[in-house]
Design a protein around this motif. Structure first.
Motif, PDB file in Angstrom:
ATOM      1  N   PRO A  50       0.979  -1.451   0.098  1.00 20.62           N
ATOM      2  CA  PRO A  50       0.006   0.018   0.316  1.00 20.62           C
ATOM      3  C   PRO A  50       0.885   1.220   0.021  1.00 20.62           C
ATOM      4  CG  PRO A  50       0.101  -1.012   2.215  1.00 20.62           C
ATOM      5  CD  PRO A  50       0.728  -2.017   1.173  1.00 20.62           C
ATOM      6  N   GLY A  51       0.269   2.308  -0.524  1.00 16.84           N
ATOM      7  CA  GLY A  51       0.919   3.623  -0.250  1.00 16.84           C
ATOM      8  C   GLY A  51       0.482   4.380  -1.412  1.00 16.84           C
ATOM      9  N   THR A  52       0.754   5.679  -1.575  1.00 18.74           N
ATOM     10  CA  THR A  52       0.574   6.692  -2.889  1.00 18.74           C
ATOM     11  C   THR A  52       1.845   6.740  -3.486  1.00 18.74           C
ATOM     12  OG1 THR A  52      -0.669   7.875  -1.428  1.00 18.74           O
ATOM     13  CG2 THR A  52      -0.122   8.966  -3.262  1.00 18.74           C
ATOM     14  N   PHE A  53       1.714   6.461  -4.766  1.00 15.57           N
ATOM     15  CA  PHE A  53       2.655   6.314  -5.937  1.00 15.57           C
ATOM     16  C   PHE A  53       2.404   7.567  -7.122  1.00 15.57           C
ATOM     17  CE2 PHE A  53       1.889   2.340  -3.904  1.00 15.57           C
ATOM     18  CZ  PHE A  53       3.205   1.906  -3.588  1.00 15.57           C
ATOM     19  N   GLU A  54       3.202   8.446  -6.875  1.00 16.26           N
ATOM     20  CA  GLU A  54       3.173   9.440  -8.023  1.00 16.26           C
ATOM     21  C   GLU A  54       3.903   8.965  -9.221  1.00 16.26           C
ATOM     22  OE1 GLU A  54       4.332  13.208  -6.168  1.00 16.26           O
ATOM     23  OE2 GLU A  54       2.286  13.406  -4.968  1.00 16.26           O
ATOM     24  N   TYR A  55       3.536   9.154 -10.303  1.00 17.17           N
ATOM     25  CA  TYR A  55       4.019   9.289 -11.532  1.00 17.17           C
ATOM     26  C   TYR A  55       3.993  10.484 -12.575  1.00 17.17           C
ATOM     27  CZ  TYR A  55      -0.370   8.042 -13.614  1.00 17.17           C
ATOM     28  OH  TYR A  55      -1.872   8.057 -14.123  1.00 17.17           O
ATOM     29  N   LYS A  56       4.760  10.379 -13.647  1.00 19.62           N
ATOM     30  CA  LYS A  56       4.628  11.445 -14.686  1.00 19.62           C
ATOM     31  C   LYS A  56       5.347  11.015 -15.947  1.00 19.62           C
ATOM     32  CE  LYS A  56       9.281  13.095 -13.180  1.00 19.62           C
ATOM     33  NZ  LYS A  56      10.052  14.120 -12.774  1.00 19.62           N
ATOM     34  N   CYS A  57       4.977  11.824 -17.129  1.00 19.56           N
ATOM     35  CA  CYS A  57       5.503  11.656 -18.332  1.00 19.56           C
ATOM     36  C   CYS A  57       6.882  12.555 -18.341  1.00 19.56           C
ATOM     37  CB  CYS A  57       4.552  12.026 -19.507  1.00 19.56           C
ATOM     38  SG  CYS A  57       5.564  12.067 -21.103  1.00 19.56           S
ATOM     39  N   VAL A  58       8.048  12.061 -18.516  1.00 18.92           N
ATOM     40  CA  VAL A  58       9.252  12.975 -18.119  1.00 18.92           C
ATOM     41  C   VAL A  58       9.468  13.836 -19.426  1.00 18.92           C
ATOM     42  CG1 VAL A  58      10.278  11.322 -16.838  1.00 18.92           C
ATOM     43  CG2 VAL A  58      10.863  11.303 -19.244  1.00 18.92           C
ATOM     44  N   LEU A  59       8.804  13.508 -20.455  1.00 17.29           N
ATOM     45  CA  LEU A  59       8.756  14.485 -21.679  1.00 17.29           C
ATOM     46  C   LEU A  59       7.782  15.506 -21.644  1.00 17.29           C
ATOM     47  CD1 LEU A  59       8.681  11.650 -24.585  1.00 17.29           C
ATOM     48  CD2 LEU A  59      10.806  12.678 -23.592  1.00 17.29           C
ATOM     49  N   HIS A  60       6.565  15.279 -20.899  1.00 20.32           N
ATOM     50  CA  HIS A  60       5.841  16.466 -20.834  1.00 20.32           C
ATOM     51  C   HIS A  60       5.282  16.896 -19.644  1.00 20.32           C
ATOM     52  CE1 HIS A  60       5.193  14.137 -24.837  1.00 20.32           C
ATOM     53  NE2 HIS A  60       5.445  15.605 -25.206  1.00 20.32           N
TER      54      HIS A  60
ATOM     55  N   LEU B 182       0.942  14.326 -15.534  1.00 19.72           N
ATOM     56  CA  LEU B 182       1.229  13.932 -14.180  1.00 19.72           C
ATOM     57  C   LEU B 182       0.112  13.019 -13.289  1.00 19.72           C
ATOM     58  CD1 LEU B 182       2.398  17.238 -12.275  1.00 19.72           C
ATOM     59  CD2 LEU B 182       3.805  15.535 -13.365  1.00 19.72           C
ATOM     60  N   GLY B 183       0.346  12.192 -12.727  1.00 17.89           N
ATOM     61  CA  GLY B 183      -0.580  11.302 -12.032  1.00 17.89           C
ATOM     62  C   GLY B 183      -0.310  10.473 -10.943  1.00 17.89           C
ATOM     63  N   ARG B 184      -1.197   9.894 -10.083  1.00 19.14           N
ATOM     64  CA  ARG B 184      -0.789   8.948  -9.076  1.00 19.14           C
ATOM     65  C   ARG B 184      -1.703   7.810  -8.951  1.00 19.14           C
ATOM     66  NH1 ARG B 184      -3.182  12.430  -3.730  1.00 19.14           N
ATOM     67  NH2 ARG B 184      -5.385  12.582  -4.615  1.00 19.14           N
ATOM     68  N   VAL B 185      -1.232   6.906  -8.198  1.00 17.82           N
ATOM     69  CA  VAL B 185      -2.030   5.617  -7.894  1.00 17.82           C
ATOM     70  C   VAL B 185      -1.961   5.499  -6.313  1.00 17.82           C
ATOM     71  CG1 VAL B 185      -2.015   3.075  -8.098  1.00 17.82           C
ATOM     72  CG2 VAL B 185      -1.242   4.701 -10.042  1.00 17.82           C
ATOM     73  N   ILE B 186      -3.025   5.212  -5.793  1.00 10.47           N
ATOM     74  CA  ILE B 186      -3.296   5.201  -4.428  1.00 10.47           C
ATOM     75  C   ILE B 186      -3.710   3.725  -4.125  1.00 10.47           C
ATOM     76  CG2 ILE B 186      -4.577   5.539  -2.282  1.00 10.47           C
ATOM     77  CD1 ILE B 186      -5.098   8.527  -3.589  1.00 10.47           C
ATOM     78  N   VAL B 187      -2.526   3.009  -3.358  1.00  8.02           N
ATOM     79  CA  VAL B 187      -2.774   1.670  -3.239  1.00  8.02           C
ATOM     80  C   VAL B 187      -3.496   1.093  -1.841  1.00  8.02           C
ATOM     81  CG1 VAL B 187      -1.646  -0.711  -3.531  1.00  8.02           C
ATOM     82  CG2 VAL B 187      -1.151   1.126  -4.986  1.00  8.02           C
ATOM     83  N   LEU B 188      -4.282   0.660  -1.722  1.00  5.27           N
ATOM     84  CA  LEU B 188      -5.081   0.167  -0.625  1.00  5.27           C
ATOM     85  C   LEU B 188      -4.741  -1.276  -0.203  1.00  5.27           C
ATOM     86  CD1 LEU B 188      -8.500   1.779  -0.697  1.00  5.27           C
ATOM     87  CD2 LEU B 188      -6.428   2.888   0.018  1.00  5.27           C
TER      88      LEU B 188
END
Length: 336
Positions: A313-323, A329-335
C-alpha cells in the motif's frame, strides 16, 4: 569691307536642361518601383496550445504559404512544447532534433535548397527567421514531431501572390481554434475508461494540401487511480505520433530505454513491479510504430502499453518525463 570666302561654322542647338519638376517625377517613379519590389517579411505561427497546455496542435499555422523570391518568413513558436524550424536538403536523412543538420544555423539564414537550415530547439515566444532568395518549393519540417510539415512556395517577382498576410493570419487563427477544439473532444471520448486503465495521451493526424500536423492530448486521462495490493494498472498510449513515458521516482538521464527492472509480457507490453514510493521505475518511450510506407521495409510493432503491479500500500506518483512541464502527471493510491 574686303570681300572673300567666308567660313560657315555650324551652330549646334543646345538641349534645354531637365526641369526640376521632371526630375522629381523620375525620382518618384524610381521610388515607387523600388517599393513594389521591396522584400516582404511574413509571419507564421509554430504550434498552438490550450490554456492548461494539455492540448497541443503540432502544426505550422498556416502550413502552406506563397511568397516572392527575396522575401523572408519569421516563424514564432506559441507553445511550451519545443519545436524546430528545419529545411532539409532533397533526400537528406532526417536526424533527431538533438543532432539537427547536424547543428543549427543562425536566424536570418537563406534557404535555397543547397544546404540544411535548422533553428535548433525553440519554445514559447522564440522566433526564427528564414530568407528565400530563389524561386522554388521548399518543404518545412519540425525535427521534434513526425507529421509536422509545411510547404513554402517561392514565386518570381513577376508572379502575383494569391494571398496577403491578413489572409494567413486569419487562416492560422481558424486552424488553431479547430484543432484545439477537436483535441478537447478527444479527451471527452476516452476509449480506455476502466478501473485499471489509464490513457497515456491520445491524438490524431490532420492534413491540408500543404502538409500535415498532429492534434496531441498530452495528459494522462483519469490519471488518479485507487486500487488494492496485488492489482495491476495498465497505461496505453493512443497517440499515433507522440511518445510518452510512465515514470515513478527519479527521472532517468536517457528517457528512451526502459529501466532495468522492466520486463516484457507475452503480448509485447512492458511490465514492472512497484513496492515502495521510493522505487525508480521507468517505462521508456511508449509509442506507436512509424506509419507503413510503400517501398520501405515494414517497421516493427510499437510498444504502446505499460503495466505496473503494486505489491504494497501507499501513494505512488508518476509522470511523463517528456511532458511533465505541461502537466502530464498522475498518482496511484494503493489500499490493502
Amino acid at each position: 569691307m574686303r570681300s572673300g570666302n567666308w567660313k560657315i561654322v555650324p551652330v549646334l542647338k543646345q538641349e534645354p536642361r531637365m526641369r526640376l519638376s521632371t526630375l522629381g517625377y523620375v525620382w518618384a517613379s524610381l521610388l515607387l518601383i523600388s517599393a513594389l519590389v521591396q522584400a516582404q517579411d511574413w509571419q507564421v505561427q509554430v504550434g498552438a496550445q490550450s490554456k492548461d497546455k494539455g492540448r497541443q496542435a503540432l502544426a505550422f499555422l498556416p502550413n502552406e504559404v506563397w511568397i516572392h523570391a527575396g522575401d523572408s518568413i519569421a516563424f514564432t513558436v506559441a507553445t511550451d512544447e519545443p519545436h524546430t524550424v528545419t529545411f532539409l536538403t532533397p533526400n537528406q536523412v532526417r536526424l533527431p532534433f538533438s543532432v539537427g543538420c547536424p547543428g543549427s544555423t543562425p536566424s536570418g539564414s537563406a534557404e535555397d535548397g543547397s544546404s540544411c537550415v535548422n533553428s535548433g530547439s525553440l519554445t514559447n515566444g522564440q522566433e526564427y527567421s528564414v530568407t528565400f532568395p530563389t524561386a522554388g518549393d521548399y518543404k518545412l519540417v519540425c525535427l521534434y514531431h513526425q507529421n509536422h510539415t509545411a510547404m513554402i512556395h517561392v514565386l518570381d517577382l513577376s508572379t502575383d501572390l494569391p494571398h496577403d498576410q491578413a489572409f494567413y493570419s486569419a487562416e492560422a487563427a481558424d486552424m488553431q481554434k479547430d484543432m484545439l477544439s477537436s483535441a478537447g473532444h478527444m479527451m471527452d471520448h476516452d476509449m480506455n475508461r476502466s478501473a485499471m486503465g489509464v490513457t497515456a495521451g491520445t491524438g490524431v493526424i490532420v492534413a491540408t494540401g500543404g502538409g500535415t500536423g498532429t492534434l496531441s492530448v498530452v495528459r494522462f486521462m483519469h490519471p488518479d487511480k485507487i486500487v488494492h495490493v496485488g492489482d495491476t494498472v495498465e497505461w496505453t498510449n493512443d497517440d499515433p505520433i507522440t511518445p510518452h513515458t510512465i515514470t515513478f521516482g527519479a527521472e532517468p538521464e536517457n528517457p528512451i530505454p526502459p529501466s532495468a527492472n522492466v520486463t516484457v509480457d507475452p503480448d509485447g507490453a512492458l511490465h514492472a513491479t512497484v513496492s515502495s514510493p521510493a522505487d525508480n521505475v521507468h517505462s521508456g518511450f511508449i509509442a506507436a510504430a512509424p506509419q507503413d510506407q510503400i517501398g520501405l521495409p515494414q517497421p516493427l510493432p510499437g510498444i504502446t502499453r505499460f503495466r505496473v503491479t503494486f505489491t504494497r500500500p501507499g501513494t505512488f506518483e508518476y509522470k511523463c518525463v517528456l511532458h511533465d512541464n505541461l502537466g502530464m502527471l498522475g498518482r496511484v493510491i494503493v489500499l490493502r
